[in-house]
Structures are given as C-alpha cells and as structure tokens.
Design a protein around this motif. Structure first.
Motif, PDB file in Angstrom:
ATOM      1  N   ALA A  16       5.823 -33.895  68.172  1.00 55.91           N
ATOM      2  CA  ALA A  16       4.480 -34.263  68.619  1.00 55.91           C
ATOM      3  C   ALA A  16       3.389 -33.454  67.916  1.00 55.91           C
ATOM      4  O   ALA A  16       2.361 -34.009  67.518  1.00 55.91           O
ATOM      5  CB  ALA A  16       4.371 -34.096  70.134  1.00 55.91           C
ATOM      6  N   VAL A  17       3.614 -32.156  67.749  1.00 56.31           N
ATOM      7  CA  VAL A  17       2.564 -31.322  67.143  1.00 56.31           C
ATOM      8  C   VAL A  17       2.606 -31.359  65.622  1.00 56.31           C
ATOM      9  O   VAL A  17       1.709 -30.846  64.959  1.00 56.31           O
ATOM     10  CB  VAL A  17       2.653 -29.859  67.629  1.00 56.31           C
ATOM     11  CG1 VAL A  17       2.535 -29.783  69.142  1.00 56.31           C
ATOM     12  CG2 VAL A  17       3.940 -29.184  67.148  1.00 56.31           C
ATOM     13  N   GLY A  18       3.658 -31.947  65.057  1.00 57.45           N
ATOM     14  CA  GLY A  18       3.734 -32.058  63.602  1.00 57.45           C
ATOM     15  C   GLY A  18       4.233 -30.808  62.909  1.00 57.45           C
ATOM     16  O   GLY A  18       3.803 -30.497  61.796  1.00 57.45           O
ATOM     17  N   ASP A  19       5.163 -30.105  63.543  1.00 60.72           N
ATOM     18  CA  ASP A  19       5.718 -28.887  62.942  1.00 60.72           C
ATOM     19  C   ASP A  19       6.712 -29.260  61.844  1.00 60.72           C
ATOM     20  O   ASP A  19       7.769 -29.829  62.116  1.00 60.72           O
ATOM     21  CB  ASP A  19       6.407 -28.051  64.024  1.00 60.72           C
ATOM     22  CG  ASP A  19       7.019 -26.772  63.468  1.00 60.72           C
ATOM     23  OD1 ASP A  19       6.626 -26.370  62.351  1.00 60.72           O
ATOM     24  OD2 ASP A  19       7.889 -26.188  64.135  1.00 60.72           O
ATOM     25  N   GLU A  20       6.370 -28.935  60.610  1.00 55.89           N
ATOM     26  CA  GLU A  20       7.221 -29.282  59.474  1.00 55.89           C
ATOM     27  C   GLU A  20       8.149 -28.145  59.061  1.00 55.89           C
ATOM     28  O   GLU A  20       8.877 -28.269  58.073  1.00 55.89           O
ATOM     29  CB  GLU A  20       6.353 -29.693  58.283  1.00 55.89           C
ATOM     30  CG  GLU A  20       5.520 -30.949  58.551  1.00 55.89           C
ATOM     31  CD  GLU A  20       4.682 -31.356  57.358  1.00 55.89           C
ATOM     32  OE1 GLU A  20       4.595 -30.554  56.404  1.00 55.89           O
ATOM     33  OE2 GLU A  20       4.112 -32.463  57.369  1.00 55.89           O
ATOM     34  N   SER A  21       8.140 -27.051  59.817  1.00 49.39           N
ATOM     35  CA  SER A  21       8.973 -25.908  59.442  1.00 49.39           C
ATOM     36  C   SER A  21      10.427 -26.091  59.855  1.00 49.39           C
ATOM     37  O   SER A  21      11.306 -25.376  59.378  1.00 49.39           O
ATOM     38  CB  SER A  21       8.425 -24.625  60.081  1.00 49.39           C
ATOM     39  OG  SER A  21       8.550 -24.663  61.500  1.00 49.39           O
ATOM     40  N   ARG A  22      10.689 -27.034  60.745  1.00 48.57           N
ATOM     41  CA  ARG A  22      12.055 -27.323  61.175  1.00 48.57           C
ATOM     42  C   ARG A  22      12.272 -28.834  61.166  1.00 48.57           C
ATOM     43  O   ARG A  22      11.324 -29.601  61.366  1.00 48.57           O
ATOM     44  CB  ARG A  22      12.318 -26.773  62.590  1.00 48.57           C
ATOM     45  CG  ARG A  22      12.275 -25.264  62.685  1.00 48.57           C
ATOM     46  CD  ARG A  22      12.571 -24.806  64.109  1.00 48.57           C
ATOM     47  NE  ARG A  22      13.924 -25.158  64.529  1.00 48.57           N
ATOM     48  CZ  ARG A  22      14.392 -24.931  65.758  1.00 48.57           C
ATOM     49  NH1 ARG A  22      13.617 -24.377  66.674  1.00 48.57           N
ATOM     50  NH2 ARG A  22      15.629 -25.266  66.074  1.00 48.57           N
ATOM     51  N   PRO A  23      13.506 -29.267  60.945  1.00 51.09           N
ATOM     52  CA  PRO A  23      13.781 -30.717  60.882  1.00 51.09           C
ATOM     53  C   PRO A  23      13.880 -31.334  62.276  1.00 51.09           C
ATOM     54  O   PRO A  23      14.940 -31.788  62.704  1.00 51.09           O
ATOM     55  CB  PRO A  23      15.112 -30.779  60.129  1.00 51.09           C
ATOM     56  CG  PRO A  23      15.811 -29.509  60.505  1.00 51.09           C
ATOM     57  CD  PRO A  23      14.721 -28.473  60.627  1.00 51.09           C
ATOM     58  N   TRP A  24      12.759 -31.378  62.985  1.00 54.04           N
ATOM     59  CA  TRP A  24      12.766 -31.840  64.372  1.00 54.04           C
ATOM     60  C   TRP A  24      13.252 -33.275  64.497  1.00 54.04           C
ATOM     61  O   TRP A  24      14.001 -33.602  65.418  1.00 54.04           O
ATOM     62  CB  TRP A  24      11.361 -31.720  64.966  1.00 54.04           C
ATOM     63  CG  TRP A  24      10.866 -30.321  65.089  1.00 54.04           C
ATOM     64  CD1 TRP A  24       9.937 -29.701  64.298  1.00 54.04           C
ATOM     65  CD2 TRP A  24      11.267 -29.341  66.058  1.00 54.04           C
ATOM     66  NE1 TRP A  24       9.732 -28.403  64.709  1.00 54.04           N
ATOM     67  CE2 TRP A  24      10.536 -28.158  65.791  1.00 54.04           C
ATOM     68  CE3 TRP A  24      12.161 -29.348  67.114  1.00 54.04           C
ATOM     69  CZ2 TRP A  24      10.672 -27.008  66.550  1.00 54.04           C
ATOM     70  CZ3 TRP A  24      12.306 -28.201  67.880  1.00 54.04           C
ATOM     71  CH2 TRP A  24      11.575 -27.045  67.596  1.00 54.04           C
ATOM     72  N   GLN A  25      12.809 -34.152  63.590  1.00 56.66           N
ATOM     73  CA  GLN A  25      13.220 -35.550  63.719  1.00 56.66           C
ATOM     74  C   GLN A  25      14.710 -35.711  63.438  1.00 56.66           C
ATOM     75  O   GLN A  25      15.378 -36.537  64.066  1.00 56.66           O
ATOM     76  CB  GLN A  25      12.399 -36.455  62.792  1.00 56.66           C
ATOM     77  CG  GLN A  25      12.724 -37.936  62.989  1.00 56.66           C
ATOM     78  CD  GLN A  25      11.554 -38.856  62.731  1.00 56.66           C
ATOM     79  OE1 GLN A  25      10.405 -38.446  62.757  1.00 56.66           O
ATOM     80  NE2 GLN A  25      11.839 -40.129  62.485  1.00 56.66           N
TER      81      GLN A  25
END
Length: 401
Positions: free
Chosen positions: A62-71
């Motif tokens: 949701a917040v758009g954190d690109e530091s971890r592969p959340w998706q």
C-alpha cells in the motif's frame, strides 16, 4: 512406489546433512512431512530453509515500499505454496505446491529475480534427491559432474496441460505477480488508476482443490478492472481460509478509499506506526492524496452556487448497490417478523444512511458493527425490539457474512 521414493529421499537428505540417527516421524501428508523436515534441519550446515514471509505484506504494498519484494511475498501466500531457499543459491526461491496434481505429486518450481527459473521437479521425492546431492556438493563430498548427473535425472520440464491454467500453482503465482496491485495503490494516491487489460472473466465456482487461490486471483483481477469487490453469490468470506480472507479485507479497505475519498486505515496506521521507513512512505502517500483531493474539490464560483442550491446525490458503486439490495430485504424481514417498526416512506433514507456507514468499515466484521449501531441509533426507525447482538446476528445472516 512413490511413497518409497519419498521416504528414500528424506533419508538421503537427512544423511547428507549428517544428522544423527534416522529421521523422526514427520507430518502425515507428504507436503507436511517435507515442511517438517526442512524446519527440523534448518540449522544444519548447507541446509535448505523455509523462506519466512511477513505476517501481512499489504502495508508494504500500500505505501509503495520497494526495498522488499512485498508483492512476491503476497503472491506466494495467496498461491498456497511453500517457499524455501538455499544459502548457496542467492536469489533463487524454490516453491513447492501444497496441492497435489492428478497423479498425487506436489510439483516444485523455482523463482529467480521474480521470474520463473529453469530448475523444476515433478515431485517432492525428486527434489529431495537433488537437495541431498546439492548439500553434498556444497560440502565438497561430490563434484560438479556428479551433481549435474543427479540434477539431470531428478529435474523435469513442467509444460503439460496442468501448467496451462489456474490448476497450476506457478500459473497462479505468475498471474498474481502480473496484476498491478502495487501500482494501483500508488496511482490512487495521485487520483489515477493503472491500465488493466483483463477483468478475470467468469468467476470460478467449483470447490475442487485449489479453489480459494483461483478465487483470490479472480477477485484481484476483477477488483483492479472494476474498482469494486464482489464475491460470487454462492461464496461467503467465512468459507475462506485466513490468507484469502485477509485479501478480501484488504480489497474492502481499498474500495472504500477509492469511493469514499478518505485516506485508508492501512495508510493511517502505517503513518502512525513504529517502522520509520514505512511511516515516512505512508506520510508521503497521504500528502499526495490530500494534494490532488484538495485540487479536485476547489469549486469555481459557478460551482459554489450549484453546491448551495443542490444537495450531492448518493453515488452508488456495484458494491453499495448490492449491499443496499441485501439490506432492503433484511429490513423487510425484520418488519415482517415484528423486530422493528419502520415507516415505509423513510426506508430509502435509512438504507442510504446504512450504506454510507458501511462504506467506512475496515472489514466485514467492522461493517456489521457499524450497520448495527447505525440502525439502532437511526431516527428513521420508530422501534427496535431485539438486542444489539441479535440485530447484528440477523444482519450477518441476511448479508451472508
């Protein structure tokens, strides 16, 4: 024969890790036994380990954190696979399908840098045989040539009919990764929406093995295409396991943010949370959202006059329209059974009041509470005889939640 090969693979892997004695009794099913084995031996030198996934990946998405592969982590959970890794194979994730194919085999795939890898196995027995060889190779007990010989005989190219549709865990996983859920959260913070090519087609209605992951893929696709959440009529949220219920709750929160215009609770909570990086990203999300909402809501002089003269009509979505129909039937039933007294001329106003309250709910459970409170406190209702708990039970029954 398949069971014997599986047990042989367990013993070979156990021996390669130089574990004492014989392997202990493991889980009843083969996939449970496989997971137990990896957990028991996780601390051994050169052992494969279960990949630990976050309890909920939705905040990062949701917040758009690109530091971890959340998706990717989200897709692994929803696809119902067991991911595992090896310390000597950086960037490679092995995924074992928890659901067996028609032959009773649990297929194993690899993901490398978010893409399908070349190394695949038809069954757990095959991957265990290769894992034992890989451990021995890492320890220097065998050479490259012997490892390649084992890999050549144990691995397979998985390209049959099972892999062509949503029966396959890898198919589900790849399709989930292709959905623009991550991009949609960023887009809505800017008053935009990503291009979505498919609405998911017809909903899956069978209850065969894997039906929940197929349904979750369809719900995600459908939501991103229509910006509304709608379960198939014969499926209730209570029918679903926790991972899939979490997705439904997330999409409900997202839908309310889209149509209500408010900052979603998941973003508000993240902004007030203890993780400074996530909090900073959430605050930026709120700033983007408030910026475009403010710009969009500033009226021209003519519009100001129009606002003063005409009340804004209630704006329906597919979700609110369906909810209103269900609530209307529920109110009729309560009136017929003498549970409430309601002036028919005020029913429509009551329905709008109820649907408006439900639009702010964070989950199905929260929605039922808000509906109950709103109904009990509404000036449009003349009398209510049951207790609040009974009213909530009635709504839950009538709304299928």
């Amino acid at each position: 024969m398949p069971q014997q090969a599986f047990l042989k693979g367990i013993r070979a892997y156990w021996k390669a890790l130089e574990q004492p004695g014989e392997p202990p009794e493991l889980g009843e099913s083969r996939i449970d036994a496989f997971v137990d084995l990896l957990q028991l031996t996780a601390d051994a030198e050169q052992a494969f380990r279960i990949l630990q996934l976050p309890a909920s990946p939705y905040v990062g998405i949701a917040v758009g954190d690109e530091s971890r592969p959340w998706q990717l982590h989200w897709a692994l959970q929803v696809a119902e696979v067991e991911p595992f890794i090896h310390p000597g194979l950086e960037g490679v994730i092995f995924v074992a399908d928890t659901i067996a194919d028609p032959e009773g085999r649990h297929r194993v795939y690899t993901i490398k840098d978010g893409m399908r890898g070349d190394l695949e196995f038809e069954d757990l027995a095959d991957v265990l045989r290769w894992m034992g060889a890989r451990v021995r190779y890492a320890k220097g007990d065998i050479g490259e040539e012997e490892l390649q010989d084992v890999q050549g005989s144990a691995s397979a190219v998985l390209d049959d009919d099972w892999e062509e549709d949503t029966t396959s865990a890898l198919f589900i996983l790849e399709e989930l990764l292709d959905t623009p859920l991550f991009e949609a959260w960023d887009a809505i913070s800017r008053g935009q929406w990503p291009l979505v090519e498919s609405d998911g087609g017809d909903p899956p209605v069978d209850r065969e093995d894997g039906w929940q992951r197929r349904l979750s893929l369809w719900l995600t696709r459908r939501f991103l295409a229509t910006r509304s959440l709608e379960l198939p009529p014969d499926i209730a949220v209570s029918d679903m396991d926790a991972v899939h219920r979490a997705l439904v709750d997330h999409l409900i929160d997202f839908e309310q943010a889209i149509h209500g215009g408010d900052v979603p609770k998941i973003i508000e909570d993240a902004a007030a949370g203890k993780d400074p990086k996530i909090a900073k990203l959430a605050q930026r999300w709120i700033e983007r959202h408030d910026s475009w909402r403010t710009a969009a809501s500033v009226p021209t002089p003519d519009e100001e006059q129009a606002f003063e003269e005409e009340p804004i009509p209630f704006q329906h979505t597919p979700f609110t329209r369906k909810l209103m129909q269900a609530l209307s039937a529920s109110l009729d039933r309560m009136v017929e059974q003498g549970e409430i007294e309601l002036d028919p001329d005020r029913k429509e106003a009551l329905l709008i009041e109820l649907v408006t309250a439900a639009s702010d709910a964070r989950s199905v459970k929260h929605m039922l509470k808000k509906l109950t409170t709103t109904l009990v406190d509404s000036e449009h209702v003349e009398e209510i005889y049951p207790s609040d708990d009974k009213i909530q039970e009635r709504l839950k029954e009538d709304l299928g939640g």
